[in-house]
Each structure stands twice: as C-alpha cells, then as structure tokens.
Design a protein around this motif. Structure first.
Motif, PDB file in Angstrom:
ATOM      1  N   GLY A 119      -8.080 -20.913  -7.570  1.00 18.89           N
ATOM      2  CA  GLY A 119      -7.088 -19.710  -7.743  1.00 18.89           C
ATOM      3  C   GLY A 119      -5.651 -20.506  -7.675  1.00 18.89           C
ATOM      4  N   ASP A 120      -5.451 -21.768  -6.948  1.00 21.86           N
ATOM      5  CA  ASP A 120      -4.371 -22.542  -7.156  1.00 21.86           C
ATOM      6  C   ASP A 120      -3.547 -22.796  -8.729  1.00 21.86           C
ATOM      7  N   ILE A 121      -4.874 -22.748  -9.487  1.00 18.29           N
ATOM      8  CA  ILE A 121      -4.322 -23.033 -10.902  1.00 18.29           C
ATOM      9  C   ILE A 121      -4.706 -21.679 -11.923  1.00 18.29           C
ATOM     10  N   TYR A 122      -5.655 -21.066 -11.619  1.00 17.71           N
ATOM     11  CA  TYR A 122      -5.899 -19.992 -12.495  1.00 17.71           C
ATOM     12  C   TYR A 122      -5.727 -18.705 -11.950  1.00 17.71           C
ATOM     13  N   GLN A 123      -5.720 -17.460 -12.600  1.00 14.83           N
ATOM     14  CA  GLN A 123      -5.744 -16.219 -12.004  1.00 14.83           C
ATOM     15  C   GLN A 123      -7.249 -15.799 -11.765  1.00 14.83           C
ATOM     16  N   GLU A 124      -7.609 -15.733 -10.321  1.00 11.95           N
ATOM     17  CA  GLU A 124      -9.190 -15.591 -10.205  1.00 11.95           C
ATOM     18  C   GLU A 124      -9.533 -14.233 -10.712  1.00 11.95           C
ATOM     19  N   ASP A 125      -8.701 -12.995 -10.373  1.00  6.63           N
ATOM     20  CA  ASP A 125      -9.289 -11.734 -10.629  1.00  6.63           C
ATOM     21  C   ASP A 125      -9.429 -11.502 -12.057  1.00  6.63           C
ATOM     22  N   TYR A 126      -8.153 -11.950 -13.033  1.00 11.96           N
ATOM     23  CA  TYR A 126      -8.373 -11.808 -14.380  1.00 11.96           C
ATOM     24  C   TYR A 126      -9.629 -12.344 -14.896  1.00 11.96           C
ATOM     25  N   PHE A 127      -9.931 -13.586 -14.368  1.00 12.39           N
ATOM     26  CA  PHE A 127     -11.247 -14.407 -15.010  1.00 12.39           C
ATOM     27  C   PHE A 127     -12.363 -13.653 -14.702  1.00 12.39           C
ATOM     28  N   VAL A 128     -12.463 -13.088 -13.402  1.00  9.19           N
ATOM     29  CA  VAL A 128     -13.718 -12.432 -12.893  1.00  9.19           C
ATOM     30  C   VAL A 128     -13.674 -10.929 -13.919  1.00  9.19           C
ATOM     31  N   ASN A 129     -12.709 -10.426 -13.977  1.00  7.69           N
ATOM     32  CA  ASN A 129     -12.865  -9.068 -14.708  1.00  7.69           C
ATOM     33  C   ASN A 129     -12.926  -9.207 -16.137  1.00  7.69           C
ATOM     34  N   TYR A 130     -12.294 -10.257 -16.796  1.00 10.83           N
ATOM     35  CA  TYR A 130     -12.304 -10.601 -18.227  1.00 10.83           C
ATOM     36  C   TYR A 130     -13.677 -10.822 -18.649  1.00 10.83           C
ATOM     37  N   MET A 131     -14.479 -11.551 -17.927  1.00 13.71           N
ATOM     38  CA  MET A 131     -16.016 -12.061 -18.123  1.00 13.71           C
ATOM     39  C   MET A 131     -16.854 -11.112 -17.679  1.00 13.71           C
ATOM     40  N   LYS A 132     -16.714  -9.927 -17.024  1.00 15.84           N
ATOM     41  CA  LYS A 132     -17.940  -9.085 -16.490  1.00 15.84           C
ATOM     42  C   LYS A 132     -18.572  -8.571 -17.348  1.00 15.84           C
ATOM     43  N   GLY A 133     -18.158  -8.453 -18.525  1.00 19.56           N
ATOM     44  CA  GLY A 133     -19.231  -7.767 -19.684  1.00 19.56           C
ATOM     45  C   GLY A 133     -20.019  -8.817 -20.160  1.00 19.56           C
ATOM     46  N   ASP A 134     -19.970  -9.998 -19.903  1.00 25.70           N
ATOM     47  CA  ASP A 134     -20.712 -11.290 -20.402  1.00 25.70           C
ATOM     48  C   ASP A 134     -21.488 -11.885 -19.033  1.00 25.70           C
ATOM     49  N   VAL A 135     -20.685 -12.229 -18.102  1.00 19.60           N
ATOM     50  CA  VAL A 135     -21.656 -12.821 -17.099  1.00 19.60           C
ATOM     51  C   VAL A 135     -20.952 -12.249 -15.499  1.00 19.60           C
ATOM     52  N   LEU A 136     -21.695 -12.125 -14.785  1.00 22.84           N
ATOM     53  CA  LEU A 136     -21.457 -11.443 -13.197  1.00 22.84           C
ATOM     54  C   LEU A 136     -20.848 -12.862 -12.732  1.00 22.84           C
ATOM     55  N   ILE A 137     -19.524 -12.706 -12.043  1.00 19.35           N
ATOM     56  CA  ILE A 137     -18.944 -13.642 -11.301  1.00 19.35           C
ATOM     57  C   ILE A 137     -18.302 -13.367  -9.991  1.00 19.35           C
ATOM     58  N   VAL A 138     -18.815 -13.964  -8.947  1.00 19.21           N
ATOM     59  CA  VAL A 138     -18.529 -13.577  -7.596  1.00 19.21           C
ATOM     60  C   VAL A 138     -17.894 -14.775  -6.873  1.00 19.21           C
ATOM     61  N   LYS A 139     -17.026 -14.508  -5.837  1.00 22.52           N
ATOM     62  CA  LYS A 139     -15.959 -15.568  -5.193  1.00 22.52           C
ATOM     63  C   LYS A 139     -16.904 -16.545  -4.324  1.00 22.52           C
ATOM     64  N   ASP A 140     -18.041 -15.788  -3.721  1.00 19.38           N
ATOM     65  CA  ASP A 140     -18.643 -16.762  -2.688  1.00 19.38           C
ATOM     66  C   ASP A 140     -20.449 -16.258  -2.835  1.00 19.38           C
ATOM     67  N   LEU A 141     -20.943 -17.314  -2.140  1.00 19.88           N
ATOM     68  CA  LEU A 141     -22.412 -17.167  -2.270  1.00 19.88           C
ATOM     69  C   LEU A 141     -22.651 -15.906  -1.223  1.00 19.88           C
ATOM     70  N   PRO A 142     -23.856 -15.090  -1.255  1.00 17.48           N
ATOM     71  CA  PRO A 142     -24.233 -13.981  -0.184  1.00 17.48           C
ATOM     72  C   PRO A 142     -24.302 -14.817   0.942  1.00 17.48           C
ATOM     73  N   SER A 143     -24.163 -14.210   1.996  1.00 16.30           N
ATOM     74  CA  SER A 143     -24.252 -14.878   3.319  1.00 16.30           C
ATOM     75  C   SER A 143     -25.456 -15.375   3.681  1.00 16.30           C
ATOM     76  N   HIS A 144     -26.515 -14.742   3.124  1.00 16.68           N
ATOM     77  CA  HIS A 144     -28.107 -15.178   3.601  1.00 16.68           C
ATOM     78  C   HIS A 144     -28.378 -16.757   2.727  1.00 16.68           C
ATOM     79  N   LEU A 145     -27.275 -17.057   1.803  1.00 22.73           N
ATOM     80  CA  LEU A 145     -27.416 -18.223   1.128  1.00 22.73           C
ATOM     81  C   LEU A 145     -26.498 -19.378   1.555  1.00 22.73           C
TER      82      LEU A 145
END
Length: 443
Positions: A119-145
């Motif tokens: 997030g210091d170098i790239y735009q996180e939200d733009y990256f996640v939203n642009y790729m959502k039609g191809d790959v799901l991207i999340v910012k953190d692992l689920p709590s149980h993992l």
C-alpha cells in the motif's frame, strides 16, 4: 578510513578503455551537426502508434469463486522490479490453483533497506477491484488461519522447493496438495519462480493485466513522477496516451509552478539511462572493474555481509572474472554505457537523466560518462530537497518514480545493459529494460 578512501577516489577518474573513450569523444562532437535527424529519437513513437492494448480486453472464462481451494500468501524478496514480477506471478498462480490471493507482502532487504509494503507503493483498492473478475484478492487471511504456524504444518514453500522459472505443472504437483490439505500456502521469497514461455496464453494475458493495468503507483509517487517528467521535458502539459496510462488523474498541469504554456526552459527530448551499476549488482556479478585489490576487498566484504549464500557456494568453486567478462556477464560501467551511447550516435549535447541508486565508485566512476555527455542530471539536480523528502530511505518508492522516466514513450531509453546484451543483440532496437511481456499487441 572510509572517508579517506572516498576522498581519494573522488580525486581521479577510473577509466578502463582510454583509447575507446578518446574515439568516442571525437565521435560525439562530430555527430553534433546531425542531431536533428537522429532516427533513435523517432522510432519508438512510430512503433507505438501501431500497437494496441490487448490484455485489458480479456478476463478468464470462469469468474473466481469463494468456494475454492484456499488462500495463497506471498512474501516477495528483492527490489521493486523483482517484487512487481512476484506480485503478477502470484496472481497467475492463484488463478492456476483456484485460490484466493492475500495481498502480497514485501520482505525487508539488508541491501535495499526499505520497509515499504504494498500500500505504500501501489493503490491497493484499485488493484483488488481491477483483478476481481479474474482472481479474488483479500487484504488479510481469515482469522481462523492467522494463528496457524504455516511452517510447522508444512504450508510454507520457499525458493528451494520450487524451480526458478518453473512450469505451471510444478506448482500443481508441489503446492496444490498442500493447499487442498491445509487451506493455505505461503510462498516465501518467490523470486522468479514462474516461467514465461511455458505459461498458457490466457494466464500470460492475466500476468499482463496485472503488470500493465492493475498495478497503479500510489498518488504521491504518480505526482512526483509527473513533476519530474515535466521538468525534464520542459513543457507544461503531458503529451501522450502513455502519460494518461501512467499518471491517471495525478498528472500535473504546470511544471515548476510556471504559468507559461510550453516554455519551461528544459530540453524537448531526453534519454533516461538506468545504469544498474549499484554496489549490490556489482558485487553479485563477481566481475572486476579495474579497481585492483582495494575493489576486490570491498566487494568481497559486501558479499559476505549481504550475500552469504553466494559466498558459501563460491567456497566449492573457482570463478574467473576474466571469463565472466568474456562471456558478457558483467554489468556495464558508466564509462562503457557512454561508449555504447556514442556508438549508437547520441551526440555530446544529449540531455541524459541517470536513474537508479548511487553508482558504485561515485563521481570517480561517472566522470568518463560526464566527459562524453556533460548534460547529465540526477533526481537531486531536478527536484528540491523538500520534494525528495517523502522518498528518503524508501528505495522502492524512488524506483517507482524512476519507472516513469523509463516508460515515457516520447523519449529514448538505455536500461540495465550488460556486456552480454551488447554481444547478443548488437542493435539498440532489441534492448529492453525488462524480460516481462510487452505491454501491447500488434493490430
């Protein structure tokens, strides 16, 4: 002692090819009268007009689902370029393994000394939203993992476990069973682990979508890059479609705060030169560069501190610097880069921006180049100390800014050449700053 050595080095030039340097000095002055018709200034733009983007048009046939094989973590090593390649390789591997990608993290390097994260170098939200039609991207692992010891349960995969430039089938054999068993895989290092030629076209296109569309630099880097490009061009407005792609809404309207339209006083054209002659590159190459015993001791000490694995491998083998140079495996010195520029026909008055980190050997190494090309500037010559302050101690963000200087298509570029590039290609039109796929496709 170090200060005394530095002062001693600054007092003299370090030259390896005196006769060639004399010939190049004559050639750059002689070619000055023909500079207005110099073909290398024009060719990149003419070619670019024939190219059309392709990766943006296509997504994978099947949309990603949360009901998949689990999560992929990536901790990428290296500098900005290596980390960027790792991010896009991670996107491809996530699609290949039908997994959700956790936003990649960057390892802190003793060489780069930069703690910047995605997030210091790239735009996180733009990256996640642009790729959502191809790959799901999340910012953190689920709590149980998050509480799992991934190494202990066998979910950590290092560069020793995956071949360099591996085929997709190797990831399916090695990582997929672990992912299906534990629901998570952590790739540690992930340096150049995925090949290029072996990757199917749809996944190769996905890599391009990531690299040339989804990864947008943070606004502060875009703004500073825009300012730097404008000051180098000496014009008040950005000029090409590439500018829009690179800077987006963060293009600046005026350079220097100047109110004139096209008269900021700078050159109309410049050449961005990425020398790649930093100490880490020089030390890792195992080559010698005319500095004698002092240079050998200095580079060996650097290797022992920063590249212990390389030093360990060298204990069981003999490396000849002369043989490495004859094989074209040594990075070019600033002097050699100047000789190449002169051979290509660049005249003495060419305006050159030197990108990259500090040159190994400092001004002593640069003087042969500045003797050939006196109109040579660095970021410190163009930006004020206040403008540079946000980038202090953040080498990846500096590299992000240099990305703009090396990507603007209305200029010319000579980047990261080694003696091998000169021997193999022999023509500037084949040189490139990256091994990644082209950002465009022919009509």
């Amino acid at each position: 002692e170090l200060k005394q050595n530095f002062v001693r080095k600054e007092q003299s030039e370090q030259i390896m090819h005196e006769r060639l340097l004399q010939m190049a000095t004559l050639a750059t002055s002689k070619n000055e009268s023909d500079s207005g018709n110099f073909a290398l200034w024009e060719e990149p733009y003419k070619q670019a007009r024939k190219w059309t983007p392709c990766a943006a048009k296509y997504t994978l046939e099947e949309e990603p689902s949360e009901d998949n094989n689990g999560f992929i973590l990536v901790s990428a090593n290296g500098g900005l370029n290596q980390q960027r390649v790792a991010v896009c390789n991670a996107v491809v591997v996530a699609a290949l393994l039908n997994a959700t990608l956790v936003l990649p993290r960057f390892l802190h390097s003793s060489v780069w000394k930069d703690k910047s994260q995605f997030g210091d170098i790239y735009q996180e939200d733009y990256f996640v939203n642009y790729m959502k039609g191809d790959v799901l991207i999340v910012k953190d692992l689920p709590s149980h993992l998050q509480s799992l010891d991934l190494e202990a349960i066998g979910s950590q995969i290092t560069d020793n476990d995956i071949s360099k430039e591996a085929e997709p089938s190797e990831f399916i054999r090695t990582a997929l069973p672990v992912l299906q068993k534990n629901g998570v895989v952590h790739f540690l290092g992930f340096g150049n682990r995925l090949g290029f030629d072996s990757v199917p076209a749809d996944l190769q296109r996905l890599r391009c979508r990531c690299n040339f569309h989804a990864l947008k630099f943070a606004p502060e880097i875009q703004k500073l890059g825009s300012l730097l490009v404008q000051r180098l061009r000496g014009v008040s407005a950005m000029q090409t479609e590439m500018d829009t792609q690179l800077f987006g809404s963060n293009m600046l309207d005026r350079p220097f705060g100047d109110k004139s339209t096209d008269d900021a006083g700078g050159p109309s054209r410049y050449l961005a030169l990425h020398l790649r002659f930093e100490e880490d590159m020089v030390a890792y190459s195992l080559c010698e560069f005319g500095g004698g015993d002092e240079e050998r001791r200095e580079l060996q000490a650097f290797r022992e501190t920063h590249f212990p694995a390389l030093v360990a491998r060298l204990r069981n083998t003999t490396v000849s610097p002369e043989e490495l140079r004859s094989q074209g495996r040594c990075p070019l010195t600033p002097e050699e880069a100047g000789l190449i520029l002169a051979a290509l026909g660049y005249v003495r008055g060419t305006f050159i921006y030197v990108a990259g980190s500090q040159i190994y050997g400092g001004a002593t190494r640069l003087r042969p180049l500045t003797r050939l090309y006196p109109n040579l500037v660095t970021k410190e010559d163009i930006l004020s100390s206040d403008e540079l302050a946000p980038l202090k101690n953040f080498s990846s963000r500096v590299s992000g800014r240099n990305h703009y200087l090396l990507a603007t298509v209305s200029e010319s570029e000579l980047s990261a050449l080694s003696t091998d590039d000169v021997d193999r290609h022999g023509s500037s039109r084949h040189w490139t700053s990256s091994r990644a796929p082209r950002r465009t496709c022919s009509r």
